[in-house]
Motif scaffolding. Structure first.
Motif, PDB file in Angstrom:
ATOM      1  N   TYR A   1       6.477 -11.910  18.857  1.00 32.76           N
ATOM      2  CA  TYR A   1       7.439 -12.657  19.672  1.00 32.76           C
ATOM      3  C   TYR A   1       7.755 -11.950  20.993  1.00 32.76           C
ATOM      4  CZ  TYR A   1       7.963 -16.159  16.075  1.00 32.76           C
ATOM      5  OH  TYR A   1       7.717 -17.179  15.184  1.00 32.76           O
TER       6      TYR A   1
ATOM      7  N   ASP B   1       6.897 -13.629  24.881  1.00 30.42           N
ATOM      8  CA  ASP B   1       7.909 -13.760  25.927  1.00 30.42           C
ATOM      9  C   ASP B   1       7.235 -13.728  27.306  1.00 30.42           C
ATOM     10  OD1 ASP B   1       9.919 -13.221  27.866  1.00 30.42           O
ATOM     11  OD2 ASP B   1      11.205 -12.382  26.310  1.00 30.42           O
ATOM     12  N   ASP B   2       7.586 -14.671  28.145  1.00 27.37           N
ATOM     13  CA  ASP B   2       6.984 -14.765  29.481  1.00 27.37           C
ATOM     14  C   ASP B   2       7.276 -13.555  30.357  1.00 27.37           C
ATOM     15  OD1 ASP B   2       5.833 -17.243  28.957  1.00 27.37           O
ATOM     16  OD2 ASP B   2       7.599 -18.339  29.643  1.00 27.37           O
TER      17      ASP B   2
ATOM     18  N   THR C   1       7.166 -10.420  29.412  1.00 28.48           N
ATOM     19  CA  THR C   1       6.457  -9.225  28.936  1.00 28.48           C
ATOM     20  C   THR C   1       5.291  -8.912  29.864  1.00 28.48           C
ATOM     21  OG1 THR C   1       7.091  -9.713  26.653  1.00 28.48           O
ATOM     22  CG2 THR C   1       5.228  -8.216  26.970  1.00 28.48           C
TER      23      THR C   1
ATOM     24  N   LYS D   1      12.704  -4.492  24.133  1.00 29.11           N
ATOM     25  CA  LYS D   1      12.427  -5.906  24.369  1.00 29.11           C
ATOM     26  C   LYS D   1      12.648  -6.763  23.120  1.00 29.11           C
ATOM     27  CE  LYS D   1       9.083  -5.011  28.041  1.00 29.11           C
ATOM     28  NZ  LYS D   1       9.257  -3.597  28.219  1.00 29.11           N
TER      29      LYS D   1
ATOM     30  N   ILE E   1      14.804 -12.734  19.510  1.00 31.49           N
ATOM     31  CA  ILE E   1      13.502 -12.474  18.886  1.00 31.49           C
ATOM     32  C   ILE E   1      13.684 -12.214  17.402  1.00 31.49           C
ATOM     33  CG2 ILE E   1      11.667 -10.723  18.724  1.00 31.49           C
ATOM     34  CD1 ILE E   1      11.576 -10.814  21.808  1.00 31.49           C
TER      35      ILE E   1
END
Length: 145
Positions: free
Chosen positions: A62, A66-67, A69, A118, A123
């Motif tokens: 996940y 994530d955009d 990352t 993150k 998440i």
């Protein structure tokens, strides 16, 4: 080819070597397609390995999805997941028992340290929902009236 390059980047990062040339080779990868294909490999492995073993890999998945990352983190996550779920290892489990499991652990721990900030509550919620879908609800929260 992506698997090989990703694994090399992970090993080089652990060893402290320069990865810039390898990283250039994966910058144009369609990560959305790889992320979707990864779930198809992850679920069967998770159902065999169990809920506890699946949790960190789903957290990685996940974060990778994530955009926000960055590419390097995606490559490291991809390599860690693939290395964990593939039957082949640098140190074979069948021969070296504990050492064969240890190399997976080193890869996972290294990547976890890189991306742990993150792993958000959102998440973790997705991870819990996926685990509950795959394994059934582990516990129920009862609210007081």
């Amino acid at each position: 080819m992506l698997i090989t390059i990703s694994l090399l980047i992970l090993v080089y990062m652990i060893m402290g070597k320069d990865i810039s040339e390898l990283l250039e080779k994966v910058k144009s990868v369609d990560w959305r397609g790889k992320i979707n294909a990864l779930m198809d490999k992850l679920r069967p492995w998770a159902l065999k390995a169990g809920r506890v073993a699946a949790r960190p890999l789903l957290q990685f998945y996940y974060v990778m999805d994530d955009d926000n990352t960055p590419t390097l983190d995606r490559v490291l996550i991809y390599a860690a997941i693939i290395y964990t779920i593939l039957p082949m290892d640098l140190i074979p489990r069948a021969i070296y028992k504990f050492l064969g499991v240890l190399d997976d652990g080193v890869a996972m721990l290294y990547v976890y340290k890189k991306i742990k900030d993150k792993i958000t509550p959102e998440i973790n919620k997705k991870v819990d929902e996926t685990l509950n879908e795959w394994f059934g609800v582990e516990y129920t929260v009862v609210e007081k009236e």
